[in-house]
Design an enzyme around this catalytic site. Structure first.
Site, PDB file in Angstrom:
ATOM      1  N   TYR A  76       1.049  -1.063   0.290  1.00 33.13           N
ATOM      2  CA  TYR A  76      -0.104   0.147   0.289  1.00 33.13           C
ATOM      3  C   TYR A  76       0.807   1.494   0.316  1.00 33.13           C
ATOM      4  O   TYR A  76       0.469   2.283  -1.362  1.00 33.13           O
ATOM      5  CB  TYR A  76      -0.856  -0.270   1.138  1.00 33.13           C
ATOM      6  CG  TYR A  76      -1.721   0.904   1.061  1.00 33.13           C
ATOM      7  CD1 TYR A  76      -3.342   1.102   1.359  1.00 33.13           C
ATOM      8  CD2 TYR A  76      -1.981   2.283   2.267  1.00 33.13           C
ATOM      9  CE1 TYR A  76      -4.273   1.905   0.537  1.00 33.13           C
ATOM     10  CE2 TYR A  76      -2.503   3.394   1.376  1.00 33.13           C
ATOM     11  CZ  TYR A  76      -3.738   3.463   0.855  1.00 33.13           C
ATOM     12  OH  TYR A  76      -4.513   4.286   1.270  1.00 33.13           O
ATOM     13  N   ASP A 129      -9.516  18.058 -23.809  1.00 34.84           N
ATOM     14  CA  ASP A 129     -11.055  18.325 -23.249  1.00 34.84           C
ATOM     15  C   ASP A 129     -11.087  17.980 -22.066  1.00 34.84           C
ATOM     16  O   ASP A 129     -11.935  19.104 -21.163  1.00 34.84           O
ATOM     17  CB  ASP A 129     -12.331  17.752 -23.729  1.00 34.84           C
ATOM     18  CG  ASP A 129     -11.562  16.450 -24.962  1.00 34.84           C
ATOM     19  OD1 ASP A 129     -10.229  16.587 -25.505  1.00 34.84           O
ATOM     20  OD2 ASP A 129     -12.415  15.498 -25.568  1.00 34.84           O
ATOM     21  N   HIS A 456     -20.322  13.980 -27.838  1.00 35.96           N
ATOM     22  CA  HIS A 456     -19.835  12.559 -28.780  1.00 35.96           C
ATOM     23  C   HIS A 456     -19.360  11.836 -28.049  1.00 35.96           C
ATOM     24  O   HIS A 456     -19.676  10.565 -28.977  1.00 35.96           O
ATOM     25  CB  HIS A 456     -18.866  13.569 -29.203  1.00 35.96           C
ATOM     26  CG  HIS A 456     -17.476  14.086 -28.181  1.00 35.96           C
ATOM     27  ND1 HIS A 456     -17.534  14.802 -27.537  1.00 35.96           N
ATOM     28  CD2 HIS A 456     -16.391  13.394 -27.804  1.00 35.96           C
ATOM     29  CE1 HIS A 456     -16.670  14.910 -27.087  1.00 35.96           C
ATOM     30  NE2 HIS A 456     -15.351  14.428 -26.762  1.00 35.96           N
TER      31      HIS A 456
END
Ligand SMILES: *Cc1c(COP(=O)(O)O)cnc(C)c1O
Length: 464
Positions: A76, A129, A456
């Site tokens: 971890y 984007d 889109h």
């Protein structure tokens, strides 16, 4: 001078594992398109013959990467695999602090939280984007300031169409005040206009401008290796430099870099924040703990980090990049020979077809690039992606439609996945469609989805 003969011009790899792909009939493809409402994102991948929808996360990994994965340390905290990734990223970026993230957009999110400010401009060549979306949500104003040649798909070939036009940036300061811009982001290569590279001279000039105006500079570096190859081969003074020397110089000019490792990391998932700003590093650690995963894994498994550590080094070699860039150029050259209008020169990760010139009879509001995507799938089962009226169109505050300058179909080339024979199938199908281009009509959008900026991925269409 003795003649130097080189017959060793093929790919720098051979194939060890194969993945079958399926041929389909035209009737099956027509049915699949109807079910997908003519949106390539909604097709089933198994119904696609050659998949060029993206170069993201579609890489074939090397034997070195697969064997490194067995060494994955799944601890971890403080895993060995993290320290290997950290060392590899430090070597490629030349920056001290490395925070892994689950994808590039995880890095974008954290970067935007820190660098994008409500009411302030976030300036870039052309924002990707995911940063664009994050900036808007934060109330910042994302603006694209790429040079004019980069916004005209029919402009003549130029070496660095991804460059920022500093006159446009200066104008924002002149119009809105010295402190109007909270961050400048250079995306290398510039995905939205054809995978076009940014020159070292431009990165340097933008950095000097940013320093003079006390604006932090960030590089969105998903395709850093491809950009470095173009600098090496096109910019005076870099021909004899090592690719990693070039990447380190690129990042010497910025404060922070984000990366989607699904591109030039040569892996299928993952992202990175790399920075020399210690304050931002501490901030990204905290944000990672909340949104990504603990500091030393950030949403990646130990084996992911092992593969990325090797992939970053492989991607930043001449042997890999020569093959990579040559393959994309091969596709571009063959399409151009057939007279098909593409953005020139060929970019780093795909060929962008100019749908305005391809289908001049289809107005932009009838989605010519989308129609071309549909035609290519109909004819050949090949899946490309629209980057035009659907992806970048939208509505202004009064609800009036906005249409983007560029109306393109991107044919992305996955790294180390397809042979030139596959690319020939694309060329043959495109040649056929081009010969019949007068017979095509446009499309009507019948469904958009809840968020225009993301339409889109979800939109539905009808053929006119
Ligand atoms: C892909 C990409 C991103 C987003 O990365 P993901 O890994 O897909 O989340 C951000 N910026 C650029 C330039 C990209 O190409």
């Amino acid at each position: 001078m003795p003649e130097i003969r080189d017959f060793q011009t093929a790919e720098n790899f051979r194939i060890k594992v194969v993945e079958p792909i399926k041929k389909t009939t035209r009737a099956q493809r027509e049915e699949a398109l109807k079910l997908a409402q003519y949106n390539a994102f909604r097709l089933k991948a198994e119904d696609v013959y050659v998949d060029c929808i993206t170069d993201s996360g579609t890489t074939a990994m090397s034997t070195e990467q697969w064997s490194a994965m067995m060494l994955g340390d799944e601890s971890y905290a403080g895993a060995k695999s993290f320290y290997k990734l950290e060392a590899s990223a430090q070597e490629v970026f030349g920056m001290p602090y490395v925070q892994p993230t689950h994808q590039g957009r995880g890095a974008d999110f954290i970067m935007a939280q820190y660098y994008a400010k409500p009411g302030k401009y976030a300036v870039g060549n052309m924002h990707f984007d995911t940063f664009h979306g994050n900036a808007e949500i934060l109330g910042a104003i994302p603006v694209d300031c790429v040079i004019d040649a980069g916004l005209d798909a029919s402009s003549p070939a130029e070496d660095f169409k991804g460059d920022i036009d500093l006159k446009k940036v200066q104008k924002i300061l002149d119009d809105h005040g010295e402190d109007a811009i909270s961050v400048i982001i250079i995306t290398v290569t510039c995905n939205n206009n054809g995978g076009q590279p940014v020159s070292m001279a431009n990165i340097r000039a933008v950095s000097e401008f940013a320093k003079a105006h006390k604006i932090p500079l960030v590089i969105d570096s998903a395709r850093l290796a491809e950009n470095a190859w173009f600098i090496k081969h096109r910019e005076p003074g870099y021909a004899d430099k090592d690719i990693r020397e070039i990447t380190r110089e690129m990042f010497s000019y910025c404060e922070t870099a984000t990366m989607s490792s699904k591109k030039d990391g040569l892996v299928n998932i993952g992202g990175l924040i790399v920075t020399r700003n210690h304050d931002f590093y501490l901030y990204s650690n905290v944000q990672a703990i909340v949104h990504e995963g603990f500091i030393t894994y950030g949403g990646q498994s130990g084996r992911d980090m092992e593969a990325l550590a090797v992939g970053l080094r492989e991607a930043t070699t001449d042997a890999y990049l020569d093959t990579r860039i040559a393959q994309v150029k091969y596709l571009g050259d063959r399409l151009r020979e057939k007279g098909i209008p593409i953005v020139e020169p060929a970019g780093g990760h795909g060929i962008y077809v100019d749908a305005r010139r391809f289908f001049p009879q289809i107005p932009q509001y009838e989605f010519p690039a989308q129609r071309l995507v549909v035609a290519l799938y109909e004819e050949a089962g090949i899946r490309a992606v629209e980057m035009g009226a659907c992806a970048f169109g939208g509505k202004d505050a009064e609800g009036n439609p906005i249409w983007p300058e560029l109306e393109l179909m991107r044919i992305s080339v996955s790294r180390r996945v397809y042979t030139n024979n596959h690319l020939d199938c694309i060329v043959n199908a495109m040649e056929y469609i081009y010969a019949h281009r007068d017979e095509y009509k446009g499309m009507k959008m019948i469904y958009e989805g809840p968020i225009t900026a993301l339409r889109h991925f979800t939109a539905g269409f009808e053929l006119l």
